[in-house]
Design a protein around this motif. Structure first.
Motif, PDB file in Angstrom:
ATOM      1  N   HIS A   8       0.672  -1.320  -0.010  1.00  0.00           N
ATOM      2  CA  HIS A   8      -0.011   0.133  -0.030  1.00  0.00           C
ATOM      3  C   HIS A   8       0.751   1.234  -0.111  1.00  0.00           C
ATOM      4  CE1 HIS A   8      -3.851   2.097   0.222  1.00  0.00           C
ATOM      5  NE2 HIS A   8      -3.426   2.846   1.358  1.00  0.00           N
ATOM      6  N   ASP A   9       1.880   1.333   0.849  1.00  0.00           N
ATOM      7  CA  ASP A   9       2.663   2.515   0.894  1.00  0.00           C
ATOM      8  C   ASP A   9       3.417   2.728  -0.483  1.00  0.00           C
ATOM      9  OD1 ASP A   9       3.925   0.435   1.161  1.00  0.00           O
ATOM     10  OD2 ASP A   9       5.447   1.196   2.751  1.00  0.00           O
ATOM     11  N   LEU A  10       4.022   1.512  -1.167  1.00  0.00           N
ATOM     12  CA  LEU A  10       4.655   1.927  -2.368  1.00  0.00           C
ATOM     13  C   LEU A  10       3.501   2.372  -3.545  1.00  0.00           C
ATOM     14  CD1 LEU A  10       7.097  -1.074  -2.383  1.00  0.00           C
ATOM     15  CD2 LEU A  10       7.717   1.215  -1.781  1.00  0.00           C
ATOM     16  N   PHE A  11       2.213   1.691  -3.326  1.00  0.00           N
ATOM     17  CA  PHE A  11       1.337   2.083  -4.514  1.00  0.00           C
ATOM     18  C   PHE A  11       1.008   3.432  -4.392  1.00  0.00           C
ATOM     19  CE2 PHE A  11      -3.412   2.388  -5.266  1.00  0.00           C
ATOM     20  CZ  PHE A  11      -3.279   2.305  -6.620  1.00  0.00           C
ATOM     21  N   LEU A  12       1.011   4.104  -2.950  1.00  0.00           N
ATOM     22  CA  LEU A  12       0.578   5.565  -2.858  1.00  0.00           C
ATOM     23  C   LEU A  12       1.778   6.538  -3.321  1.00  0.00           C
ATOM     24  CD1 LEU A  12      -1.058   5.628   0.875  1.00  0.00           C
ATOM     25  CD2 LEU A  12      -2.250   5.867  -1.358  1.00  0.00           C
ATOM     26  N   LEU A  13       3.151   5.845  -3.288  1.00  0.00           N
ATOM     27  CA  LEU A  13       4.171   6.698  -3.790  1.00  0.00           C
ATOM     28  C   LEU A  13       4.263   6.724  -5.386  1.00  0.00           C
ATOM     29  CD1 LEU A  13       7.040   5.407  -1.619  1.00  0.00           C
ATOM     30  CD2 LEU A  13       5.944   7.578  -1.500  1.00  0.00           C
ATOM     31  N   ALA A  36      -8.645  -1.196  -7.122  1.00  0.00           N
ATOM     32  CA  ALA A  36      -7.682  -0.177  -6.239  1.00  0.00           C
ATOM     33  C   ALA A  36      -7.767   1.485  -6.370  1.00  0.00           C
ATOM     34  CB  ALA A  36      -5.896  -0.716  -6.857  1.00  0.00           C
ATOM     35  N   PHE A  37      -8.101   1.730  -7.724  1.00  0.00           N
ATOM     36  CA  PHE A  37      -8.082   3.357  -7.837  1.00  0.00           C
ATOM     37  C   PHE A  37      -9.597   3.849  -7.168  1.00  0.00           C
ATOM     38  CE2 PHE A  37      -4.696   2.612 -10.704  1.00  0.00           C
ATOM     39  CZ  PHE A  37      -3.779   3.496 -10.719  1.00  0.00           C
ATOM     40  N   THR A  38     -10.419   2.790  -6.962  1.00  0.00           N
ATOM     41  CA  THR A  38     -11.659   3.250  -6.597  1.00  0.00           C
ATOM     42  C   THR A  38     -11.869   3.049  -5.119  1.00  0.00           C
ATOM     43  OG1 THR A  38     -12.774   1.561  -7.261  1.00  0.00           O
ATOM     44  CG2 THR A  38     -12.972   3.037  -8.614  1.00  0.00           C
ATOM     45  N   ASP A  39     -10.697   2.936  -4.297  1.00  0.00           N
ATOM     46  CA  ASP A  39     -10.738   2.431  -2.959  1.00  0.00           C
ATOM     47  C   ASP A  39     -11.079   3.938  -2.129  1.00  0.00           C
ATOM     48  OD1 ASP A  39     -10.062   1.151  -0.582  1.00  0.00           O
ATOM     49  OD2 ASP A  39      -8.871   2.582  -0.422  1.00  0.00           O
ATOM     50  N   ASP A  40     -11.582   3.888  -1.375  1.00  0.00           N
ATOM     51  CA  ASP A  40     -12.193   5.303  -0.496  1.00  0.00           C
ATOM     52  C   ASP A  40     -11.003   5.965  -0.190  1.00  0.00           C
ATOM     53  OD1 ASP A  40     -14.749   5.370  -1.163  1.00  0.00           O
ATOM     54  OD2 ASP A  40     -15.610   4.751   0.820  1.00  0.00           O
ATOM     55  N   PHE A  41     -10.089   5.271   0.634  1.00  0.00           N
ATOM     56  CA  PHE A  41      -8.923   5.804   1.276  1.00  0.00           C
ATOM     57  C   PHE A  41      -8.128   6.547   0.057  1.00  0.00           C
ATOM     58  CE2 PHE A  41      -4.607   5.782   2.768  1.00  0.00           C
ATOM     59  CZ  PHE A  41      -4.432   6.444   3.730  1.00  0.00           C
ATOM     60  N   VAL A  42      -7.742   5.779  -1.066  1.00  0.00           N
ATOM     61  CA  VAL A  42      -6.946   6.027  -2.186  1.00  0.00           C
ATOM     62  C   VAL A  42      -7.662   7.354  -2.849  1.00  0.00           C
ATOM     63  CG1 VAL A  42      -5.917   5.419  -4.163  1.00  0.00           C
ATOM     64  CG2 VAL A  42      -5.988   3.868  -2.496  1.00  0.00           C
ATOM     65  N   LEU A  47      -7.722  13.104  -3.635  1.00  0.00           N
ATOM     66  CA  LEU A  47      -8.433  14.393  -3.500  1.00  0.00           C
ATOM     67  C   LEU A  47      -7.406  15.619  -2.875  1.00  0.00           C
ATOM     68  CD1 LEU A  47     -10.954  15.307  -4.951  1.00  0.00           C
ATOM     69  CD2 LEU A  47     -12.125  14.877  -2.502  1.00  0.00           C
ATOM     70  N   ARG A  48      -7.023  15.135  -1.629  1.00  0.00           N
ATOM     71  CA  ARG A  48      -6.324  16.107  -0.794  1.00  0.00           C
ATOM     72  C   ARG A  48      -5.038  16.390  -1.563  1.00  0.00           C
ATOM     73  NH1 ARG A  48      -6.765  13.522   5.131  1.00  0.00           N
ATOM     74  NH2 ARG A  48      -9.047  13.878   5.610  1.00  0.00           N
ATOM     75  N   TRP A  49      -4.409  15.567  -2.356  1.00  0.00           N
ATOM     76  CA  TRP A  49      -2.880  15.852  -2.802  1.00  0.00           C
ATOM     77  C   TRP A  49      -3.248  16.725  -4.094  1.00  0.00           C
ATOM     78  CZ3 TRP A  49      -1.229  10.058  -3.326  1.00  0.00           C
ATOM     79  CH2 TRP A  49      -0.597   9.755  -2.043  1.00  0.00           C
ATOM     80  N   ASN A  50      -4.473  16.429  -4.798  1.00  0.00           N
ATOM     81  CA  ASN A  50      -4.429  17.245  -6.084  1.00  0.00           C
ATOM     82  C   ASN A  50      -5.389  18.570  -5.938  1.00  0.00           C
ATOM     83  OD1 ASN A  50      -3.191  15.454  -8.282  1.00  0.00           O
ATOM     84  ND2 ASN A  50      -4.233  13.984  -7.233  1.00  0.00           N
ATOM     85  N   PHE A  51      -6.326  18.259  -5.193  1.00  0.00           N
ATOM     86  CA  PHE A  51      -7.194  19.550  -4.925  1.00  0.00           C
ATOM     87  C   PHE A  51      -7.603  19.824  -3.527  1.00  0.00           C
ATOM     88  CE2 PHE A  51      -8.566  16.867  -8.579  1.00  0.00           C
ATOM     89  CZ  PHE A  51      -7.946  17.473  -9.769  1.00  0.00           C
ATOM     90  N   PRO A  52      -6.618  20.383  -2.907  1.00  0.00           N
ATOM     91  CA  PRO A  52      -6.966  20.339  -1.595  1.00  0.00           C
ATOM     92  C   PRO A  52      -7.964  21.578  -1.082  1.00  0.00           C
ATOM     93  CG  PRO A  52      -4.843  21.335  -2.036  1.00  0.00           C
ATOM     94  CD  PRO A  52      -5.272  20.689  -3.196  1.00  0.00           C
ATOM     95  N   ARG A  53      -8.320  22.259  -1.951  1.00  0.00           N
ATOM     96  CA  ARG A  53      -9.071  23.467  -1.551  1.00  0.00           C
ATOM     97  C   ARG A  53     -10.324  23.323  -2.420  1.00  0.00           C
ATOM     98  NH1 ARG A  53      -5.699  28.782  -1.640  1.00  0.00           N
ATOM     99  NH2 ARG A  53      -7.699  29.710  -1.569  1.00  0.00           N
ATOM    100  N   ALA A 616       0.347  24.503  -1.410  1.00  0.00           N
ATOM    101  CA  ALA A 616       1.191  24.040  -2.452  1.00  0.00           C
ATOM    102  C   ALA A 616       1.759  22.758  -2.082  1.00  0.00           C
ATOM    103  CB  ALA A 616       2.137  24.695  -3.101  1.00  0.00           C
ATOM    104  N   VAL A 617       1.861  21.514  -2.549  1.00  0.00           N
ATOM    105  CA  VAL A 617       2.195  20.373  -2.383  1.00  0.00           C
ATOM    106  C   VAL A 617       3.392  19.966  -3.267  1.00  0.00           C
ATOM    107  CG1 VAL A 617       1.905  17.766  -2.014  1.00  0.00           C
ATOM    108  CG2 VAL A 617      -0.075  19.466  -1.653  1.00  0.00           C
ATOM    109  N   THR A 618       4.536  19.713  -2.401  1.00  0.00           N
ATOM    110  CA  THR A 618       6.081  19.592  -3.158  1.00  0.00           C
ATOM    111  C   THR A 618       5.714  18.488  -3.770  1.00  0.00           C
ATOM    112  OG1 THR A 618       6.819  20.867  -1.345  1.00  0.00           O
ATOM    113  CG2 THR A 618       8.455  19.628  -3.009  1.00  0.00           C
ATOM    114  N   GLY A 619       6.014  18.689  -5.206  1.00  0.00           N
ATOM    115  CA  GLY A 619       6.179  17.578  -5.941  1.00  0.00           C
ATOM    116  C   GLY A 619       4.911  16.975  -6.781  1.00  0.00           C
ATOM    117  N   ALA A 620       3.941  17.538  -6.512  1.00  0.00           N
ATOM    118  CA  ALA A 620       2.586  17.250  -6.983  1.00  0.00           C
ATOM    119  C   ALA A 620       2.461  17.621  -8.326  1.00  0.00           C
ATOM    120  CB  ALA A 620       1.449  17.824  -6.211  1.00  0.00           C
TER     121      ALA A 620
END
Length: 687
Positions: A8-13, A36-42, A47-53, A616-620
């Motif tokens: 899971h941690d590598l998948f998120l990276l 995998a891509f419709t998992d609620d946590f993922v 959503l938080r990484w790409n569109f935090p606002r 702003a998220v670094t690397g996003a």
């Protein structure tokens, strides 16, 4: 092994480096990838990484920050509470939310509308018939002239209005509208653009000339004039009585609403001008309002034979108290509610202030006076004639530069503007070097106090109520009728920096959400004999708009403060952000970090979308997008070497100018933008 089988941690990276569009498209690769891509946590992490606002995250955070039921929390305004209840009842999955938000911002980043909706408006007839008549207040006679080329500098007010707080559009519907409302004279309708719910405004517009419509903080105000003149001003001009009618826009959760979740209830009505105004292109007035106050400025040419300066005055009304009395239906004033006034000066209150003193128990028992009767309905709390305006340096005279008014808790702001190339009857005799804007705030709204001189929230409960078994009541309020209001004057000005060939405003980036207001230069000299104060804008509370919240799991005490907003005291330097282009109008959703601006330079027009999130998220940002964003920022400011993550500027199709900005006004939020086309139809562009 594919990426769906990674830990899971590598998948998120790995998915952290993917674009939102790819994350949605990869759901169709296989069942394993779809799971995998419709998992609620993922999906929530994406959503938080790409569109935090985005709006959906802010609403979810607001719901999580209130431990008690939302409807009984009392933290948010009523309409916002109802919207949060509907959002909680829907319980959409994070997978569906991420797909919806990703689609929206994909169209925003590309500048491509997803759907265009057209709403017809009835034709305006000014002959006094029983149809719909919209007679807007004439703008100043100023335009831009350069090398025999002419461009508009002012636009009249639209016949519709959009409220970003509630997400509703108020507009006059055609005769074939829903429910047959226009046939009854109820032309105006309130439309929820998200759900499509619609409700007519219970107000007959027949035999009326609508001058302006405004919706702010859940209060809808129509400024209008009677179709028939009231008296004759001189041999050539007739005077029409002018009024302002206010309605409360109320929202109910869909689970508790039998029909439409929206309701429009009459609040009050008052006479706009004590003598009335002619329907011409000479007499003008500007107005602004909040949920509790209404301010109007009148500018009338002096009709004397000696060519004196125009007549100017400012009036501020307290509209917080509702009243069923309508002065437009009572020309003689015979049915006006009466009450007895007693002028007194308590020892603990300032001497110059005139107060309404509570009468004795005997007088109350006779039914001749009550505090509710005395303070019911709109009341004028401050009038300023031309001498007062001259003292504050706000008198416009024959070369006015006022663009609009604004209001906050205790201040009225005059937003003024001058341009080097301005020409026309009202243009300045001494034009500025290039382009100049200024905001001047004066404290004119008095504070209400109690009988002890304390603010209402600090006043002790009256003695004796608990003994008779009644709940404790606050002591009666003294309604301040008139009297001076003293305080520092706020002045903030800004001018384009550069030359006539290439010019940039150094404060535009801060105004869009960068440095806090108050860091820009201010005049050091006094204005009109008044002291020039310098302060930061008040921090928006949890009930303010735009609103922003912390993490969903954070308690209410740790809710993050809202991002900087363009408060009225900040000079609108965005007008000259890309001189010689002039920003005609803009739509800014501060909470989402989305801005749509329409710029024009005579025959050259551009409608672009700006997204400048402060989070702003670094690397996003992928390398290619970061490079393009840096180029755009460097072109805009002339100095910037870096751009915030996911900060970009794109252009909408060329035909969008005639579809949206034909009348010089746009509105909306991150979901859509609303404007008017050349044919007089409302255009709703959804992303």
């Amino acid at each position: 092994m594919d990426i769906a089988g990674l830990p899971h941690d590598l998948f998120l990276l790995v998915i952290f480096l993917l674009s939102p569009r790819d994350c949605v498209r990869l759901r169709a690769v296989s069942r394993r990838w779809h799971a995998a891509f419709t998992d609620d946590f993922v999906s929530q992490q994406l959503l938080r990484w790409n569109f935090p606002r985005c709006r959906e995250l802010r609403m979810a955070a607001a719901i999580a920050s209130v431990p008690s039921p939302i409807s009984s929390s009392g933290i948010w305004p009523r309409n916002l509470e109802a919207e949060l209840v509907d959002f909680a009842d829907e319980s959409p999955s994070w997978s569906a939310l991420f797909a919806r938000v990703a689609r929206r911002y994909h169209h925003l980043n590309k500048g491509r509308p997803r759907h265009v909706l057209k709403l017809d408006m009835p034709a305006s007839c000014r002959d006094g018939s029983f149809g719909f008549s919209f007679w807007p207040v004439a703008p100043w006679h100023r335009f831009l002239r350069l090398n025999e080329k002419i461009s508009d500098f002012h636009y009249p007010d639209p016949a519709w209005w959009y409220s970003q707080e509630d997400g509703v559009l108020v507009y006059p519907a055609t005769a074939d509208g829903a429910d047959g409302a226009p046939s009854l004279g109820h032309f105006y309708r309130v439309v929820d653009l998200a759900s499509g719910a619609s409700v007519p405004v219970p107000w007959d517009v027949r035999s009326k000339h609508i001058r302006r419509v405004r919706l702010a903080q859940g209060v809808l105000i129509f400024e209008w004039a009677e179709a028939l003149p009231h008296h004759q001003l001189n041999d050539r001009e007739l005077v029409h009585r002018h009024f302002a009618t206010a309605f409360d826009l109320l929202r109910t959760p869909r689970s508790a609403a039998a029909g439409s979740p929206w309701a429009v209830e009459f609040r009050s009505e008052w006479k706009l001008h004590f003598l009335g105004l002619p329907l011409n292109r000479s007499d003008r007035f500007f107005s602004a309002h909040t949920a509790t106050h209404y301010a109007v400025y009148f500018w009338q040419p002096n009709r004397s034979l000696y060519q004196d300066d125009p007549i100017e005055q400012l009036a501020v009304w307290d509209i917080s108290s509702p009243s069923r009395y309508r002065p437009s239906e009572d020309p003689t004033g015979a049915r006006r509610p009466g009450f007895e006034r007693t002028v007194s000066t308590p020892a603990d209150l300032p001497g110059p202030e005139r107060q309404l003193a509570p009468l004795s128990a005997d007088a109350k028992s006779q039914g001749t006076w009550s505090l509710e009767t005395a303070t019911a309905g709109p009341q004028v709390i401050r009038r300023m004639a031309w001498r007062d305006l001259d003292f504050y340096g706000l008198r416009q005279r024959a070369t006015p530069r006022l663009r609009n008014l604004a209001l906050d808790g205790q201040n009225v702001y005059f937003i003024e503007e001058e341009h080097r190339w301005a020409d026309g009857q009202h243009s300045s005799l001494v034009p500025p070097r290039v382009h100049f804007v200024q905001s001047t705030g004066i404290p004119v709204i008095p504070m209400t106090t109690t009988a002890t001189g304390e603010p209402p929230e600090k006043a002790p409960p009256p003695a004796g109520d608990a003994d008779v078994g009644h709940a404790a009541k606050p002591p009666p309020l003294f309604a301040i009728i008139d009297g001076p209001v003293y305080g520092p004057v706020w002045v903030d000005s800004c001018g384009a920096d550069g030359d006539v060939n290439m010019n940039f405003c150094q404060r535009v980036a801060a105004a869009h959400g960068g440095a806090a207001p108050g860091t820009g230069p201010l005049p050091s000299s006094a204005v009109g004999g008044a002291d020039v104060g310098r302060r930061s804008p008040p921090a928006p509370g949890p009930a303010g708009w735009p609103w922003a919240f912390g993490e969903p799991a954070a308690p209410a005490s740790s809710v993050a403060s809202a991002p900087p907003t363009r408060w009225p005291g900040w000079a609108p330097c965005w007008r000259h952000e890309d001189f010689p282009y002039l920003t005609v109008t803009e739509m800014v959703d501060y909470a989402a970090g989305v801005r749509i601006a329409a710029r024009r330079c005579f025959m050259l027009e551009a409608l672009s979308v700006h997204m400048r999130p402060t989070v702003a998220v670094t690397g996003a940002t992928p390398p290619g997008e970061a490079k393009d964003a840096a180029k755009a920022a460097r072109r805009r400011s002339g100095k910037a070497k870096e751009a915030p993550a996911r900060s970009s500027e794109v252009y909408l199709p060329d035909d969008m100018w005639n579809e949206l900005v034909a009348k010089g006004h746009i509105a909306g939020d991150e979901r859509w933008v609303v404007g008017e086309d050349e044919a007089g139809r409302i255009t709703v562009v959804r992303f």
